[in-house]
Design an enzyme around this catalytic site. Structure first.
Site, PDB file in Angstrom:
ATOM      1  N   HIS A 246      -3.849  -4.913  -0.017  1.00  0.00           N
ATOM      2  CA  HIS A 246      -3.370  -5.433   1.265  1.00  0.00           C
ATOM      3  C   HIS A 246      -3.446  -6.963   1.269  1.00  0.00           C
ATOM      4  CE1 HIS A 246      -3.078  -1.650   3.504  1.00  0.00           C
ATOM      5  NE2 HIS A 246      -4.064  -1.249   2.713  1.00  0.00           N
TER       6      HIS A 246
ATOM      7  N   GLU B 149      -2.469  -8.885   3.519  1.00  0.00           N
ATOM      8  CA  GLU B 149      -2.797  -9.318   4.891  1.00  0.00           C
ATOM      9  C   GLU B 149      -4.297  -9.211   5.182  1.00  0.00           C
ATOM     10  OE1 GLU B 149      -2.359  -4.896   5.330  1.00  0.00           O
ATOM     11  OE2 GLU B 149      -1.467  -6.458   4.073  1.00  0.00           O
TER      12      GLU B 149
ATOM     13  N   CYS C  16       0.828  -1.205   0.000  1.00  0.00           N
ATOM     14  CA  CYS C  16       0.000   0.000   0.000  1.00  0.00           C
ATOM     15  C   CYS C  16       0.865   1.258   0.000  1.00  0.00           C
ATOM     16  CB  CYS C  16      -1.000  -0.034   1.153  1.00  0.00           C
ATOM     17  SG  CYS C  16      -2.325   1.188   0.934  1.00  0.00           S
TER      18      CYS C  16
END
Length: 196
Positions: free
Chosen positions: A178, A180, A77
């Site tokens: 992202h 994650e 990001c």
């Protein structure tokens, strides 16, 4: 395997740490230059604002350190945007690992919302980060600035217009989305990075 997450004045470091723990990896979150240089893999995550963050990186010397790392590095990001040449967010010069500028999303029609937020597909993947992928996978985005498609583009997404969802050059990898927060697809991307 030693995995280091760059600790600096940006959010989202904890969620990257949790995602790595789910994969059985205990990362060290650090701004210590020796620990970062000696790690097998380095992750440079971030949620925040480019100008303030670049000031912090320069003040701590992390800007030069990150640029000169030789092991695989993954920017996420804001991390990806800071790896570019210049950002329209605060009109700031960045790390210039990727020779491309970060642009602000400008809505073209009423339904174009900025930030681009939520799930979207990635396509045209051409990096080891995406090994084993089918044509299109859904990943999670939150961003108001984007990197145009360029020579370093490793995946694309279309929102308002096509842009770089991922970049790759030498030992530097980066995702605008992202991993994650991208469920099983994101876990696979992180695993591919850890297996480089």
């Amino acid at each position: 395997m030693k995995v280091a997450v760059v600790k600096y004045n940006a959010g989202n470091i904890r969620s990257v740490d949790y995602a790595l723990k789910r994969l059985g990896v205990e990362a060290v979150i650090t701004a210590d230059k020796e620990k970062l240089q000696s790690a097998d893999k380095v992750i440079f995550p971030g949620v925040g604002e480019a100008e303030t963050t670049m000031k912090h990186l320069k003040a701590t010397g992390l800007d030069e350190l990150i640029k000169n790392l030789r092991q695989p590095v993954l920017g996420i990001c804001l991390g990806m945007q800071l790896m570019c040449r210049h950002s329209e967010e605060g009109e700031v010069d960045c790390l210039n690992i990727f020779d491309v500028d970060v642009k602000r999303f400008v809505p073209q029609k009423h339904e174009d919302k900025v930030p681009h937020m939520g799930w979207n597909t990635i396509g045209s993947t051409n990096s080891k980060l995406f090994e084993g992928f089918t044509e299109e996978e859904f990943v999670y985005f939150v961003h108001s600035f984007y990197v145009p498609a360029c020579d370093f583009t490793a995946a694309t997404t279309d929102y308002i217009h096509p842009f770089s969802a991922a970049l790759h050059k030498d030992n530097f990898y980066a995702t605008q989305f992202h991993p994650e927060k991208s469920g099983k697809t994101g876990e696979k991307i992180l695993m591919n990075f850890l297996n480089l």
